[in-house]
Design a protein around this motif. Structure first.
Motif: not given
Length: 314
Positions: A233-236, A253-263, A269-271, A275-280
């Protein structure tokens, strides 16, 4: 002019992005617990590694970056025939010898490419530029992303090189590990004193996780959080703030060591996505490389972005 890209396997990017831009991969051989993996960012080999559930045994893995001879072969057999200029982007030279290998290979490639191109009736010279992204894992993604944008825009090799060096110097790579004991065992294997036994024991006992940052080739802690989910939560949340403040490259870019669905289920992460969608800004989800997982442990998160120099606040 045909301009292409090559990366080493430890640069975390999504498979769809790599396929879209026809990015070549310089593989890394990983040996662990009697198994041999060719880390070439192909989904099948990555899934085989995950399915074997090597877990804590992976800290003893041996990794062998693409040898000089294999880099030469990749170029002289393939890339000098398909491109007129290739940018090779590697993770930081302070953490891997792959940048040195590619630089050494370049002398032979640039000396011998004419014969290969003439045999294929391809006119004109060939250029090769090696870029140290000065970062690791997802932290290498902004430079690669910027290269694809500039190639699509028809920029010159000189302009691309200058811009990529600037982006490399302003790329931030963050890592949140799940298992401090694993991270400490791997660090000991590589004679890296960045994670002491005391801090690993204390962190595990109190469920304290460090937030690590790679910037300009140097890696170290920039914060501590209580628990993996609070760390996420702090990182995102930090990344969302940087998105709102303005990035040098419109990518996180966010990488995950396993199933990406966890993200999707991690706090914050939703926030970040909003933010990314809002700012292109594109939010790229990438599977962590096999090399990344043996170095920092399965279930770790890394995040990369490029921004003006600033102090991280966690």
């Amino acid at each position: 002019m045909r301009i292409g890209l090559a990366i080493d396997a430890a640069c975390d990017l999504s498979p769809a992005f790599m396929q879209q831009h026809d990015i070549a991969v310089m593989p890394i051989t990983v040996k662990v617990d009697g198994q041999v993996f060719l880390d070439d960012r192909k989904p099948a080999e990555l899934q085989r590694f995950i399915d074997l559930r090597l877990g804590s045994r992976s800290h003893s893995a041996e990794t062998e970056p693409c040898p000089v001879e294999e880099v030469q072969k990749l170029f002289l057999d393939k890339l000098v025939l398909e491109q007129d200029c290739v940018f090779c982007l590697t993770i930081t030279a302070t953490r891997s010898p792959i940048n040195e290998h590619v630089n050494r290979a370049s002398f032979v490639i640039l000396k011998n490419y004419r014969q290969a191109r003439e045999a294929a009736s391809i006119p004109g010279p060939f250029m090769m530029r090696v870029i140290d992204t000065r970062n690791i894992f997802a932290g290498a993604a902004p430079a690669v992303y910027e290269a694809t944008r500039m190639i699509a825009a028809g920029d010159t090799p000189a302009a691309i090189r200058e811009r990529l060096l600037y982006i490399a110097n302003n790329s931030y790579g963050y890592m949140l590990p799940r298992d401090l004991y694993y991270l400490r065992a791997r660090a000991k294997k590589k004679n890296d004193r960045s994670v002491s036994l005391f801090s690993a024991m204390l962190g595990s006992a109190l469920d304290i996780k460090p937030l690590l940052r790679c910037f300009r080739g140097e890696t170290g802690p920039v914060g501590k959080v209580r628990g993996f989910e609070q760390g996420a939560e702090a990182l995102f949340g930090y990344a969302a703030q940087r998105v709102r403040a303005g990035l040098l490259v419109p990518l996180v870019c966010v990488s995950y060591g396993g199933d990406l669905a966890v993200l999707t289920h991690l706090p914050g992460y939703a926030g970040l996505r909003a933010a990314c969608e809002e700012h292109g800004v594109e939010l790229m989800e990438a599977p962590m490389s096999i090399t990344g997982m043996v170095n920092v442990g399965e279930g770790a998160v890394t995040l990369g972005l490029a921004a003006e120099e600033h102090d991280a606040e966690f």
